[in-house]
Design an enzyme around this catalytic site. Structure first.
Site, PDB file in Angstrom:
ATOM      1  N   GLU A 240     -11.312   4.271  -1.411  1.00 18.97           N
ATOM      2  CA  GLU A 240     -11.799   4.595  -0.067  1.00 18.97           C
ATOM      3  C   GLU A 240     -12.645   5.881  -0.057  1.00 18.97           C
ATOM      4  O   GLU A 240     -12.291   6.892  -0.647  1.00 18.97           O
ATOM      5  CB  GLU A 240     -10.630   4.736   0.928  1.00 18.97           C
ATOM      6  CG  GLU A 240      -9.489   5.612   0.484  1.00 18.97           C
ATOM      7  CD  GLU A 240      -8.368   4.828  -0.194  1.00 18.97           C
ATOM      8  OE1 GLU A 240      -8.636   3.771  -0.779  1.00 18.97           O
ATOM      9  OE2 GLU A 240      -7.237   5.296  -0.155  1.00 18.97           O
TER      10      GLU A 240
ATOM     11  N   LYS B 281       3.022   3.447  -5.659  1.00 19.45           N
ATOM     12  CA  LYS B 281       2.437   2.469  -6.593  1.00 19.45           C
ATOM     13  C   LYS B 281       3.482   1.979  -7.589  1.00 19.45           C
ATOM     14  O   LYS B 281       3.393   0.859  -8.059  1.00 19.45           O
ATOM     15  CB  LYS B 281       1.225   3.080  -7.298  1.00 19.45           C
ATOM     16  CG  LYS B 281       0.186   3.661  -6.315  1.00 19.45           C
ATOM     17  CD  LYS B 281      -0.076   2.738  -5.103  1.00 19.45           C
ATOM     18  CE  LYS B 281      -0.735   3.465  -3.953  1.00 19.45           C
ATOM     19  NZ  LYS B 281      -0.738   2.661  -2.690  1.00 19.45           N
TER      20      LYS B 281
ATOM     21  N   ASP C 153       0.839  -1.206   0.000  1.00 22.65           N
ATOM     22  CA  ASP C 153       0.000   0.000   0.000  1.00 22.65           C
ATOM     23  C   ASP C 153       0.870   1.250   0.000  1.00 22.65           C
ATOM     24  O   ASP C 153       0.497   2.305   0.520  1.00 22.65           O
ATOM     25  CB  ASP C 153      -0.905  -0.013   1.238  1.00 22.65           C
ATOM     26  CG  ASP C 153      -2.023   1.012   1.137  1.00 22.65           C
ATOM     27  OD1 ASP C 153      -2.578   1.402   2.190  1.00 22.65           O
ATOM     28  OD2 ASP C 153      -2.325   1.455   0.008  1.00 22.65           O
TER      29      ASP C 153
ATOM     30  N   ASP D 127      -3.183  -3.016  -2.580  1.00 22.52           N
ATOM     31  CA  ASP D 127      -4.230  -1.998  -2.632  1.00 22.52           C
ATOM     32  C   ASP D 127      -4.039  -1.132  -3.886  1.00 22.52           C
ATOM     33  O   ASP D 127      -2.944  -1.059  -4.452  1.00 22.52           O
ATOM     34  CB  ASP D 127      -4.158  -1.103  -1.377  1.00 22.52           C
ATOM     35  CG  ASP D 127      -5.368  -0.165  -1.263  1.00 22.52           C
ATOM     36  OD1 ASP D 127      -5.223   0.901  -0.643  1.00 22.52           O
ATOM     37  OD2 ASP D 127      -6.445  -0.499  -1.823  1.00 22.52           O
ATOM     38  N   ASN D 128      -5.088  -0.476  -4.337  1.00 27.48           N
ATOM     39  CA  ASN D 128      -5.022   0.565  -5.374  1.00 27.48           C
ATOM     40  C   ASN D 128      -4.592   0.083  -6.752  1.00 27.48           C
ATOM     41  O   ASN D 128      -3.977   0.853  -7.505  1.00 27.48           O
ATOM     42  CB  ASN D 128      -4.074   1.696  -4.944  1.00 27.48           C
ATOM     43  CG  ASN D 128      -4.386   2.210  -3.570  1.00 27.48           C
ATOM     44  OD1 ASN D 128      -3.555   2.126  -2.662  1.00 27.48           O
ATOM     45  ND2 ASN D 128      -5.585   2.743  -3.389  1.00 27.48           N
TER      46      ASN D 128
HETATM   47  N1  LIG Z   1       8.351   2.291   3.162  1.00 23.53           N
HETATM   48  C1  LIG Z   1       8.059   2.960   2.031  1.00 23.53           C
HETATM   49  N2  LIG Z   1       8.842   2.806   0.953  1.00 23.53           N
HETATM   50  C2  LIG Z   1       8.551   3.502  -0.164  1.00 23.53           C
HETATM   51  N3  LIG Z   1       7.553   4.408  -0.276  1.00 23.53           N
HETATM   52  C3  LIG Z   1       6.778   4.591   0.802  1.00 23.53           C
HETATM   53  C4  LIG Z   1       6.967   3.879   1.958  1.00 23.53           C
HETATM   54  N4  LIG Z   1       6.049   4.278   2.861  1.00 23.53           N
HETATM   55  C5  LIG Z   1       5.292   5.210   2.254  1.00 23.53           C
HETATM   56  N5  LIG Z   1       5.749   5.437   1.046  1.00 23.53           N
HETATM   57  C6  LIG Z   1       5.325   6.517   0.209  1.00 23.53           C
HETATM   58  C7  LIG Z   1       3.910   6.454  -0.297  1.00 23.53           C
HETATM   59  O1  LIG Z   1       2.966   6.248   0.745  1.00 23.53           O
HETATM   60  C8  LIG Z   1       1.619   6.464   0.396  1.00 23.53           C
HETATM   61  C9  LIG Z   1       1.225   5.497  -0.717  1.00 23.53           C
HETATM   62  N6  LIG Z   1      -0.243   5.449  -0.931  1.00 23.53           N
HETATM   63  C10 LIG Z   1      -0.802   6.217  -1.868  1.00 23.53           C
HETATM   64  O2  LIG Z   1      -0.135   6.994  -2.528  1.00 23.53           O
HETATM   65  C11 LIG Z   1      -2.294   6.145  -2.072  1.00 23.53           C
HETATM   66  C12 LIG Z   1      -2.914   7.135  -2.827  1.00 23.53           C
HETATM   67  C13 LIG Z   1      -4.298   7.122  -3.028  1.00 23.53           C
HETATM   68  C14 LIG Z   1      -4.959   8.175  -3.845  1.00 23.53           C
HETATM   69  C15 LIG Z   1      -4.518   9.497  -3.767  1.00 23.53           C
HETATM   70  C16 LIG Z   1      -5.139  10.479  -4.536  1.00 23.53           C
HETATM   71  C17 LIG Z   1      -6.213  10.153  -5.365  1.00 23.53           C
HETATM   72  F1  LIG Z   1      -6.816  11.115  -6.080  1.00 23.53           F
HETATM   73  C18 LIG Z   1      -6.654   8.839  -5.438  1.00 23.53           C
HETATM   74  C19 LIG Z   1      -6.022   7.851  -4.683  1.00 23.53           C
HETATM   75  C20 LIG Z   1      -5.081   6.108  -2.450  1.00 23.53           C
HETATM   76  C21 LIG Z   1      -4.460   5.117  -1.693  1.00 23.53           C
HETATM   77  O3  LIG Z   1      -5.172   4.120  -1.122  1.00 23.53           O
HETATM   78  C22 LIG Z   1      -3.071   5.118  -1.511  1.00 23.53           C
HETATM   79  O4  LIG Z   1      -2.519   4.099  -0.785  1.00 23.53           O
HETATM   80 MG   LIG Z   2      -3.938   2.525  -0.510  1.00 19.87          MG
END
Ligand SMILES: Nc1ncnc2c1ncn2CCOCCNC(=O)c1cc(-c2ccc(F)cc2)cc(O)c1O
Ligand SMILES: [Mg+2]
Length: 214
Positions: A199, A144, A141, A169-170
């Site tokens: 969500e 992406k 999650d 997810d996603n």
């Molecule tokens: N340990 C690691 N290593 C590398 N990278 C890492 C990390 N830990 C965190 N990160 C960085 C990224 O963390 C957040 C990732 N999640 C999302 O970006 C996300 C975005 C939306 C979304 C946003 C806007 C819309 F319009 C529509 C949907 C919905 C979701 O359900 C999402 O999960």
């Molecule tokens: Mg997500």
């Protein structure tokens, strides 16, 4: 100074949830994100699919990539058997600080190890740092465009065993096209798509469940 969205989400948990009751923490976050402010938690609709997969696997070792505010961490940890361990990786220190407090409010800190850092850096260190042989369940999650490289990295590091379940997810929104292409065409995985919604919205999204064949 301005508060951040994760800080406002934590405030809603501390105001509306009961310490030590994980379901009340999830309910407080879902109500906050439905009525006050959207946030990128897996949410209740996809969360119920997550619950059913976790219950089916009944994992002793879990890896979560991308903690954010700890909503799915609480959701998964509340279903784990007594001595099970969940390691969750969060890149953003501000998110990690909030997640620690949300997990503590739910009373689940003994089951959860939150590690700050990038997945690509930590996956190769899992065995030596945490004494993990293989993971029974992985929840993807995080960024992406990291789903595919990190899945290949987990294969290379021997962190997956015959039967390990990956749940992503996603896979539709924001979308992980390269991951879907790989995992659905690889003979090393048996995959299944669970159609749902992004969500707190009516936008299509879904979870991809993939079982490693060894
Ligand atoms: N340990 C690691 N290593 C590398 N990278 C890492 C990390 N830990 C965190 N990160 C960085 C990224 O963390 C957040 C990732 N999640 C999302 O970006 C996300 C975005 C939306 C979304 C946003 C806007 C819309 F319009 C529509 C949907 C919905 C979701 O359900 C999402 O999960
Ligand atoms: Mg997500």
């Amino acid at each position: 100074t301005q508060s951040t969205r994760p800080q406002r989400l934590l405030g809603a948990v501390q105001k509306n949830a009961t310490r030590g009751q994980p379901h009340s923490v999830l309910k407080a976050i879902d109500q906050f994100c439905t009525h006050t402010e959207w946030a990128m938690n897996v949410g209740d609709e996809k969360g119920c699919i997550l619950d059913s997969v976790v219950s089916e696997v009944n994992p002793a070792t879990v890896l979560e990539l991308g903690t954010y505010c700890g909503y799915s961490t609480v959701r998964i940890a509340s279903l784990l058997p007594p001595h099970a361990k969940l390691i969750t990786l969060e890149f953003n220190p501000d998110f990690a600080a909030i997640a620690r407090q949300v997990i503590a409010w739910a009373g689940l800190e003994d089951k959860v190890q939150l590690v700050e850092g990038a997945s690509g850096d930590w996956i190769p260190k899992m065995k030596e740092q945490f004494g993990i042989t293989t993971f029974d369940f992985v929840f993807l999650d995080h960024w992406k465009d990291r789903y595919l490289p990190d899945t290949k990295l987990m294969e290379e590091c021997g962190l997956l065993r015959k039967g390990t379940v990956l749940l992503a997810d996603n896979v539709i929104c924001p979308g992980t096209p390269d991951y879907l292409e790989y995992i659905r065409n690889s003979p090393r995985y048996k995959s299944q798509y669970f159609k749902s919604h992004l969500e707190y919205t009516k936008v299509e999204d879904g979870l991809e469940k993939s079982v490693f064949q060894g």
